[in-house]
Design a protein around this motif. Structure first.
Motif, short mmCIF file in Angstrom:
data_model
loop_
_atom_site.label_atom_id
_atom_site.label_comp_id
_atom_site.label_asym_id
_atom_site.label_seq_id
_atom_site.Cartn_x
_atom_site.Cartn_y
_atom_site.Cartn_z
N LEU A 28 0.83 -1.20 0.00
CA LEU A 28 0.00 0.00 0.00
C LEU A 28 0.86 1.25 0.00
N GLU A 29 1.91 1.25 0.79
CA GLU A 29 2.83 2.40 0.83
C GLU A 29 3.53 2.59 -0.51
N THR A 30 3.93 1.48 -1.11
CA THR A 30 4.60 1.55 -2.41
C THR A 30 3.65 2.12 -3.46
N ALA A 31 2.41 1.63 -3.46
CA ALA A 31 1.43 2.11 -4.43
C ALA A 31 1.16 3.59 -4.25
N ARG A 32 1.07 4.03 -3.01
CA ARG A 32 0.80 5.45 -2.77
C ARG A 32 1.97 6.32 -3.20
N GLY A 33 3.17 5.76 -3.15
CA GLY A 33 4.32 6.48 -3.67
C GLY A 33 4.18 6.71 -5.16
N PHE A 34 3.74 5.68 -5.88
CA PHE A 34 3.50 5.83 -7.32
C PHE A 34 2.37 6.82 -7.59
N ILE A 44 -1.59 0.80 -9.90
CA ILE A 44 -2.62 -0.21 -10.16
C ILE A 44 -2.01 -1.61 -10.15
N LEU A 45 -0.85 -1.75 -10.77
CA LEU A 45 -0.16 -3.04 -10.78
C LEU A 45 0.09 -3.55 -9.36
N ILE A 46 0.65 -2.70 -8.52
CA ILE A 46 0.96 -3.09 -7.14
C ILE A 46 -0.31 -3.41 -6.36
N LEU A 47 -1.33 -2.59 -6.54
CA LEU A 47 -2.57 -2.76 -5.77
C LEU A 47 -3.33 -4.00 -6.20
N LYS A 48 -3.34 -4.31 -7.50
CA LYS A 48 -4.02 -5.52 -7.97
C LYS A 48 -3.33 -6.77 -7.44
N ARG A 49 -2.02 -6.74 -7.40
CA ARG A 49 -1.29 -7.89 -6.83
C ARG A 49 -1.55 -7.99 -5.33
N ALA A 50 -1.57 -6.82 -4.66
CA ALA A 50 -1.75 -6.82 -3.21
C ALA A 50 -3.13 -7.34 -2.81
N ILE A 51 -4.15 -6.99 -3.60
CA ILE A 51 -5.51 -7.38 -3.24
C ILE A 51 -5.73 -8.88 -3.44
N GLN A 52 -4.91 -9.51 -4.29
CA GLN A 52 -4.98 -10.96 -4.44
C GLN A 52 -4.52 -11.66 -3.17
N SER A 53 -3.53 -11.05 -2.50
CA SER A 53 -3.02 -11.62 -1.26
C SER A 53 -3.87 -11.23 -0.05
N ASP A 54 -4.54 -10.08 -0.15
CA ASP A 54 -5.31 -9.57 0.99
C ASP A 54 -6.64 -9.03 0.47
N PRO A 55 -7.55 -9.92 0.03
CA PRO A 55 -8.77 -9.49 -0.66
C PRO A 55 -9.75 -8.73 0.22
#
Length: 337
Positions: A28-34, A44-55
Motif C-alpha cells: 500500500l505504501e509503495t502504491a501510494r508512492g507511485f 494499479i499493478l501493485i494494488l491488484k497484486r496486493a488485493i490478491q493476497s489480501d482481498p
C-alpha cells in the motif's frame, strides 16, 4: 477532483506516519508512492497484486478505485466502486469515492441512489450531505440547500456545507445566513483559496445586501428564524454609523457595537461560537486586526498591505492567535428554520 486530492492527501499522510525509516514498505505504501508521482499504472499493478493476497483489505480496494479514477479509466473505476460499496464495512470515504466515479460518468440516477443509501447508513456525515447537495445543485435541483443545512445541523465541524450554503444564500434575498455561514467557513478554512474568495463575498454581502435598505427587516417578513430576526434587529441599531458608507473601518465599528448589544440582549438565548470568538478577539484588542484580515484585502489590497506594516504588532498577535487555535462550531448551536 478536489475531493480526491483531499482524500489522497489524508491517505498519504497516514502512510507517512505508519512507515518507519529502515523498514520495508508495504504494498500500500509503495502504491501510494507511485500515486504521488502520477504513475497510476504502476500503482494499479501493485494494488491488484496486493488485493490478491489480501482481498478483504478495504484500504487497498479504495486506493485501487482512486488510481483508476486518476487514470480516467472510469470503466474499471466503476466496477471497483460497485464492489467497494457492496461491502458491509464500506465507510464514508467509500461513498465519497463512489459518488465521484458516478459523477464522472454522469450517471446521476445511480449517484442519487448511492448518496441516499450512504446517508441512511451515515446520517451524521457532513461530507456526504455536502457532496450530495453539490450533485443536486449541478442538476439545478434547489433542494440542495436542504442537504447543506442538514449537514450543518448534524455535523457542524465540517466546513463544506457552510461554504455551499453561504454561496447559495448570496444569490437569494436572504440577508443573514450568507454572512454567518460565510464567516464561519472563512474561520474554518482561513488559508484556502475558497476562504479568500469567501472574504470578497462577505464584504459584498454587507454592502449590497444587509445594508441596502434602511429597514433591515424589509423582505424578511417570512424569516422564521428567531436568531436571524434578532441578528437583523441588533444590526439595525447600528444604521446611523453608515454615513461614511461600508468599509473596513465602519464594519469594525458596527460589528463592535453589535457584539456589545448582542451580549446584553441575546447571547443567553442564542449561545454562538462565532460570536464568542469575535468577543474574545475584542477583549484581546485584536478585533480591528481581525476585521482587517476579514475585509481589508477584499476592499483594497494595497491599503491592507500598508495597514499590516503600520500595525505589525497587532498583525503578528492575530497570526499567533490563529496558529494556536482550531475553529470549530459545536453541536447544539443550529438556529436556522
Amino acid at each position: 477532483m478536489k475531493l480526491f486530492f483531499a482524500l489522497f492527501t489524508a491517505l498519504t499522510l497516514s502512510t507517512a506516519v505508519i512507515a518507519q525509516p529502515g523498514t520495508e514498505k508495504t504494498p500500500l505504501e509503495t502504491a501510494r508512492g507511485f500515486m504521488r508521482t502520477g504513475d497510476f499504472d504502476n500503482a494499479i499493478l501493485i494494488l491488484k497484486r496486493a488485493i490478491q493476497s489480501d482481498p478483504n483489505n478495504i484500504d487497498i480496494q479504495k486506493d485501487l478505485v482512486m488510481s483508476y479514477y486518476y487514470k480516467r479509466d472510469y470503466a474499471n473505476a466503476l466496477e471497483g466502486a460497485k464492489a467497494l460499496l457492496d461491502r458491509d464495512d464500506a465507510d464514508v470515504v467509500s461513498y465519497q469515492i463512489g459518488g465521484n466515479v458516478y459523477k464522472a460518468l454522469e450517471q446521476v440516477k445511480e449517484a442519487d441512489k448511492m448518496y441516499r443509501k450512504g446517508l441512511k447508513k451515515f446520517p451524521q456525515s457532513g461530507p456526504l450531505y455536502s457532496e450530495y447537495g453539490e450533485m443536486l445543485w449541478s442538476s439545478k435541483n434547489y433542494s440542495a440547500i436542504d442537504y447543506w443545512e442538514k449537514g450543518i445541523q448534524v455535523d457542524p465541524s465540517y466546513s463544506g456545507n457552510y461554504y455551499n450554503a453561504a454561496l447559495y444564500y448570496f444569490y437569494t434575498k436572504e440577508k443573514v445566513w450568507n454572512l454567518i455561514y460565510g464567516e464561519i467557513f472563512v474561520n474554518m478554512e482561513s488559508l484556502s483559496t475558497r476562504g479568500t474568495a469567501m472574504k470578497e463575498l462577505l464584504l459584498k454581502g454587507y454592502k449590497e445586501k444587509l445594508f441596502e435598505d434602511i429597514d433591515l427587516m424589509k423582505g424578511q417578513e417570512k424569516n422564521k428564524s428567531d436568531f436571524a430576526r434578532a441578528f437583523l434587529a441588533t444590526m439595525a441599531k447600528q444604521n446611523l454609523m453608515l454615513s461614511k458608507g461600508v468599509n473596513v473601518e465602519t464594519l469594525t465599528a458596527i460589528r463592535t457595537k453589535f457584539l456589545l448589544e448582542w451580549y446584553k440582549e441575546n447571547a443567553a438565548k442564542f449561545p454562538f461560537r462565532l460570536f464568542d470568538e469575535q468577543r474574545l478577539l475584542l477583549r484581546e484588542g485584536l478585533f480591528e486586526a481581525y476585521n482587517q484580515w476579514l475585509f481589508g484585502a477584499a476592499e483594497n489590497l494595497a491599503a491592507y498591505d500598508s495597514w499590516t506594516k503600520t500595525h505589525a504588532e497587532q498583525y503578528e498577535k492575530l497570526d499567533k492567535f490563529f496558529r494556536n487555535r482550531v475553529f470549530k462550531m459545536p453541536a447544539g448551536q443550529y438556529y436556522q428554520k
